[in-house]
Design an enzyme around this catalytic site. Sequence first.
Site, PDB file in Angstrom:
ATOM      1  N   LYS A  54       0.843  -1.204   0.000  1.00  0.00           N
ATOM      2  CA  LYS A  54       0.000   0.000   0.000  1.00  0.00           C
ATOM      3  C   LYS A  54       0.879   1.255   0.000  1.00  0.00           C
ATOM      4  O   LYS A  54       0.609   2.212  -0.729  1.00  0.00           O
ATOM      5  CB  LYS A  54      -0.936  -0.005   1.219  1.00  0.00           C
ATOM      6  N   GLN A  98      -4.145  -1.162   9.762  1.00  0.00           N
ATOM      7  CA  GLN A  98      -4.112  -2.499   9.170  1.00  0.00           C
ATOM      8  C   GLN A  98      -4.684  -3.521  10.149  1.00  0.00           C
ATOM      9  O   GLN A  98      -4.253  -3.612  11.294  1.00  0.00           O
ATOM     10  CB  GLN A  98      -2.654  -2.862   8.793  1.00  0.00           C
ATOM     11  N   ASP A 121     -10.645   3.505   4.303  1.00  0.00           N
ATOM     12  CA  ASP A 121     -10.962   2.076   4.157  1.00  0.00           C
ATOM     13  C   ASP A 121     -12.475   1.862   4.034  1.00  0.00           C
ATOM     14  O   ASP A 121     -12.920   0.790   3.631  1.00  0.00           O
ATOM     15  CB  ASP A 121     -10.461   1.296   5.389  1.00  0.00           C
TER      16      ASP A 121
END
Length: 288
Positions: A54, A98, A121
């Site tokens: 990412k 994460q 997200d």
Amino acid sequence: MTARLIDGKALAARIRAEMKAKASELLARTGRAPGLAVILVGENPASQVYVRNKIRACHEVGIRSIEKYLPATTSEAELLDLIKSLNENPGVDGILVQLPLPGHISNIKVIDAISPEKDVDGFHVESAGRLLVGREGFRPCTPFGICAMLDSIGFDCTGKRAVVIGRSNIVGKPMSIMLLERNATVTIAHSRTKDLPALCREADLLVAAVGRAKMVDASYVKPGAVVIDVGMDRDENGKLCGDVDTASVMEKASWVTPVPGGVGPMTIAMLIQNTVGAALRREGKPLN
Ligand code: NAP
């Protein structure tokens, strides 16, 4: 019939190129590049790989990354404090934590703590609510990327039967809502669903988000169906594979997404799109 593969890698590269142009336009105009804060707690090897990928993708498109690597012993209160400071930091447009987190930290409390304005997200309950009622907001990256893949092959969901296997908050449920929004007739299947192969054989569009290596074989597929493989699993030799037994399904479907090179790169591309979108949204531009 031999299915065609939907090239997620190529489509993701095109989206990243578009986002690079937008990020550099923003930088030229305001002197500020979009900023993404990435928090990794602990040393889960798979999470380390995801985070690295990412961050690499961010740098490639001109997004500034603010990286926070915390030890597994970090307390929930420390993590919540860090999120609070990132929420208040004007140089940060998006915040990504994460998952999974170590067991002593509540996922719910952490996701709730992220400002909905920076929820790139799309996991915050406000983003989920906005999706559900069809309002502008951050969409979860994996199903959002799948919609872009369907567009790329000209698949019109209107009136089609769609079956989504999996009802997780990050893939199955938002996928189902997005397909409903696109006028598909959607069925959500899960571990308690009876006679799953027969149900799936009714689907013009089958999305497998199960987490079981190669579970979906040709017996689940209607001839000519589009099959989307979200799984990131390991086969008996430890090799990366999806939820779909691609070789057998290719004989029946019209389009299939490969693993690797399908949904995975699209998830990252949509994270980039959401982050650039978050920066532009602060200037009053709607996300969607
Ligand atoms: P999850 O939270 O574990 O959800 C799995 C879902 O599959 C659950 O709803 C479960 O049903 C259902 N299920 C499990 N076994 C089943 C069976 N035998 N028959 C029918 N349904 C069954 O997983 P997730 O986070 O949604 O992820 C799913 C897969 O996608 C994983 O392989 C994950 O690694 C992958 N993934 C990939 C990406 C990407 O970027 N490519 C992103 C996210 C996830 P119940 O609800 O009844 O338990």
